[in-house]
Write a protein that holds these residues in place. Structure first.
Motif, short mmCIF file in Angstrom:
data_model
loop_
_atom_site.label_atom_id
_atom_site.label_comp_id
_atom_site.label_asym_id
_atom_site.label_seq_id
_atom_site.Cartn_x
_atom_site.Cartn_y
_atom_site.Cartn_z
N GLU A 1 6.23 -3.10 4.56
CA GLU A 1 5.84 -4.18 4.10
C GLU A 1 4.35 -4.41 3.69
O GLU A 1 3.76 -4.80 2.57
CB GLU A 1 6.13 -5.66 4.77
CG GLU A 1 7.81 -5.96 4.84
CD GLU A 1 8.32 -6.39 3.45
OE1 GLU A 1 7.29 -6.96 2.66
OE2 GLU A 1 9.42 -6.73 3.44
N LEU A 2 3.41 -3.94 4.43
CA LEU A 2 2.18 -3.82 4.28
C LEU A 2 1.80 -2.72 2.98
O LEU A 2 0.78 -2.94 2.27
CB LEU A 2 1.31 -3.45 5.47
CG LEU A 2 1.35 -4.37 6.78
CD1 LEU A 2 0.76 -3.76 7.90
CD2 LEU A 2 0.76 -5.75 6.25
N VAL A 3 2.39 -1.69 3.09
CA VAL A 3 2.22 -0.75 2.13
C VAL A 3 2.84 -1.45 0.38
O VAL A 3 1.77 -1.26 -0.41
CB VAL A 3 3.06 0.41 2.48
CG1 VAL A 3 3.34 1.38 1.07
CG2 VAL A 3 2.71 1.35 3.40
N VAL A 4 3.77 -2.13 0.73
CA VAL A 4 4.10 -2.64 -0.66
C VAL A 4 3.12 -3.66 -1.08
O VAL A 4 2.75 -3.64 -2.35
CB VAL A 4 5.44 -3.54 -0.40
CG1 VAL A 4 5.79 -4.36 -1.80
CG2 VAL A 4 6.71 -2.58 -0.18
N ALA A 5 2.72 -4.57 -0.12
CA ALA A 5 1.43 -5.48 -0.60
C ALA A 5 0.27 -4.58 -0.98
O ALA A 5 -0.50 -4.93 -1.92
CB ALA A 5 1.19 -6.41 0.84
N ALA A 6 -0.04 -3.66 -0.13
CA ALA A 6 -1.39 -2.87 -0.73
C ALA A 6 -1.33 -2.21 -2.09
O ALA A 6 -2.26 -2.39 -2.91
CB ALA A 6 -1.59 -1.98 0.36
N TYR A 7 0.06 -1.63 -2.40
CA TYR A 7 0.27 -1.03 -3.74
C TYR A 7 0.29 -2.16 -4.71
O TYR A 7 -0.15 -1.96 -5.91
CB TYR A 7 1.54 -0.22 -3.72
CG TYR A 7 1.32 1.21 -3.40
CD1 TYR A 7 1.34 2.17 -4.47
CD2 TYR A 7 1.04 1.57 -1.74
CE1 TYR A 7 0.99 3.59 -4.13
CE2 TYR A 7 0.96 2.98 -1.76
CZ TYR A 7 0.90 3.86 -2.82
OH TYR A 7 0.78 5.27 -2.50
N ARG A 8 0.68 -3.32 -4.43
CA ARG A 8 0.63 -4.28 -5.59
C ARG A 8 -0.45 -4.69 -5.62
O ARG A 8 -0.73 -5.01 -6.76
CB ARG A 8 1.92 -5.29 -5.14
CG ARG A 8 1.91 -6.50 -6.16
CD ARG A 8 2.82 -7.70 -5.60
NE ARG A 8 2.85 -7.77 -4.24
CZ ARG A 8 3.98 -8.02 -3.49
NH1 ARG A 8 4.97 -7.71 -3.76
NH2 ARG A 8 3.74 -8.35 -2.09
N ASN A 9 -1.37 -5.16 -4.88
CA ASN A 9 -2.65 -5.45 -5.05
C ASN A 9 -3.58 -4.43 -5.70
O ASN A 9 -4.55 -4.69 -6.36
CB ASN A 9 -3.23 -5.69 -3.79
CG ASN A 9 -2.66 -6.84 -3.02
OD1 ASN A 9 -2.23 -7.77 -3.67
ND2 ASN A 9 -2.77 -7.20 -1.67
N SER A 10 -3.21 -2.97 -5.37
CA SER A 10 -4.38 -2.23 -5.86
C SER A 10 -3.94 -1.32 -7.27
O SER A 10 -4.73 -1.12 -8.02
CB SER A 10 -4.10 -0.96 -4.71
OG SER A 10 -4.67 -1.29 -3.52
N TYR A 11 -2.68 -1.30 -7.54
CA TYR A 11 -2.02 -0.80 -8.59
C TYR A 11 -1.32 -1.36 -9.48
O TYR A 11 -1.18 -1.16 -10.93
CB TYR A 11 -1.18 0.71 -8.17
CG TYR A 11 -1.98 1.56 -7.27
CD1 TYR A 11 -3.12 2.27 -7.64
CD2 TYR A 11 -1.56 1.71 -5.95
CE1 TYR A 11 -3.88 3.01 -6.82
CE2 TYR A 11 -2.18 2.33 -5.07
CZ TYR A 11 -3.25 3.12 -5.39
OH TYR A 11 -4.31 3.92 -4.54
N PHE A 12 -0.75 -2.71 -9.17
CA PHE A 12 0.24 -3.38 -10.08
C PHE A 12 -0.42 -5.04 -9.72
O PHE A 12 0.57 -5.64 -9.61
CB PHE A 12 1.68 -3.18 -9.41
CG PHE A 12 2.14 -1.69 -9.53
CD1 PHE A 12 2.03 -1.00 -10.50
CD2 PHE A 12 2.64 -1.46 -8.33
CE1 PHE A 12 2.60 0.36 -10.59
CE2 PHE A 12 2.95 -0.10 -8.00
CZ PHE A 12 2.99 0.94 -9.10
N PRO A 13 -1.64 -5.17 -9.81
CA PRO A 13 -2.08 -6.57 -9.53
C PRO A 13 -1.41 -7.61 -10.41
O PRO A 13 -1.32 -7.34 -11.58
CB PRO A 13 -3.59 -6.48 -9.57
CG PRO A 13 -3.77 -5.26 -10.60
CD PRO A 13 -2.62 -4.37 -10.30
N LEU A 14 -0.99 -8.74 -10.10
CA LEU A 14 -0.42 -9.73 -10.87
C LEU A 14 -1.32 -10.14 -11.93
O LEU A 14 -0.73 -10.51 -12.96
CB LEU A 14 -0.11 -11.18 -9.92
CG LEU A 14 0.61 -10.79 -8.60
CD1 LEU A 14 1.24 -11.80 -7.84
CD2 LEU A 14 1.84 -9.94 -9.01
#
Length: 358
Positions: free
Chosen positions: A166-179
């Motif tokens: 879950e932390l990996v998903v959050a990190a990738y979303r924030n870093s590479y797929f930011p809202l």
């Protein structure tokens, strides 16, 4: 709606873990909806398996590979050029994780990293659903359900690995797929957390319902480890319907749904292990019964429940089958298998029956 093939017909979809129990049911459902489906997974983890029994491979392109092999996984995703990705491949067993912690973390944490790296390198992907577990939460053994904003944790290697994922998903979303930059990258990534799933075609070791069904079908005594432990039981089609709804919303609405989601049963369906054992042995008949296993046991959570208010409110998702119905469908599937019925037809009929409910 997931009970309509309009959205999914012809949609290019990639599923990791398609040879497993949940992945197999999801693959059958997507085939039934008309998706153009690719799968990537290890060989079916059990023999027999849902993958073989229900001829899951018949309606898709299947690649046998390991999610710990990032290069092979990236090649498979690039070859498929999917629009939507479901990541279900994992080491799924708590007790096995005690014996094989390195494999568990490598599969569940680095496997998730490899999948998200493959997504980064494949421009066709628009929506990603990463499936983790209700055990990702820091379990306080409290009586109310965990919400998506509660902290991650994990006592055992399996639970910890799911919290890490879950932390990996959050990190990738924030870093590479930011809202706030969705218009640039056009990728929406969400995670999905579900509880203990049951259903036909699960032959995994150290899972309650498969262990009971193995015993009663062979006439052996059923031995139960933790009869007082309470779990959020649900049929496998329940969270899968949530994953399908979530993926469609990610495609249509993007950043509005790119977050974590719980998909659990109704509060009344959080039952002790002893209740499940009593119910199955009674429905099976033929004098089936159970007894407590008095041997030394590893630590497992006693009580865990999910708060699914977010999915109910924002996705319009809700459980359709109560626990009694879920157990009845599971037993019916296994009795059909023992009668040598066509299990692809049986499985698709159960999916159709589920879809027809409001």
């Amino acid at each position: 709606m997931v009970n309509s093939s309009e959205f999914w017909r012809g949609r290019k979809v990639f599923v990791t873990g398609h040879t497993g129990f949940k992945g197999g049911w999801l693959s059958l459902w997507l085939q039934n909806l008309g998706a153009q489906l690719d799968g990537y997974a290890l060989q079916a983890p059990t023999n027999p398996s849902l993958f073989e029994a229900a001829a899951v491979e018949r309606g898709m392109r299947s690649t046998i590979g390991d999610i710990r092999d990032g290069e092979a996984l990236t090649h498979a995703v690039a070859t498929a050029q999917p629009e939507i990705v479901f990541h279900l491949a994992a080491q799924p067993l708590v007790r096995y994780s005690y014996a094989q912690p390195v494999e568990t973390f490598a599969s569940n944490v680095m496997g998730t990293v490899h999948l998200l790296e493959a997504v980064r390198r494949t421009p066709s992907v628009r929506a990603v659903v990463i499936v983790t577990s209700d055990k990702c939460y820091e379990n306080q053994e409290w009586p109310w359900g965990y919400r998506e904003i509660d902290p991650m944790g994990g006592y055992d290697p399996y639970s910890s690995s799911k919290g890490c994922a879950e932390l990996v998903v959050a990190a990738y979303r924030n870093s590479y797929f930011p809202l706030d930059r969705y218009s640039e990258h056009q990728v929406a990534v969400a995670s999905a957390r579900a509880g203990n799933v049951i259903g036909g075609g699960d032959w995994a070791e150290d899972r309650l319902v498969p262990d009971i069904l193995r015993a009663v079908s062979s006439g052996a005594a059923v031995r139960i480890r933790n009869p007082r432990a309470i779990r959020p039981w649900q049929h496998v089609l329940e969270p899968l319907s949530g994953y399908l709804s979530l993926a469609q919303r990610l495609w249509e609405k993007g950043p509005s749904f790119a977050s974590a989601w719980n998909f659990g049963p109704s509060e009344d369906d959080a039952k002790p292990v002893s209740w499940i054992a009593d119910h199955i042995t009674h429905q099976w008949g033929d004098g089936a019964g159970w007894e407590t296993d008095g041997g030394e046991q590893v630590h497992e959570a006693h009580y865990l429940r999910l708060d699914c208010s977010k999915a109910r409110t924002e996705l319009g998702w809700h459980p359709r089958w109560g626990l009694g119905k879920a157990l009845g469908q599971t037993i019916a599937w296994h009795k059909a298998f023992l009668s040598a019925d066509d299990m692809r037809i049986v499985s698709l009929e159960q999916i159709h029956h589920y879809q027809e409910l409001p």
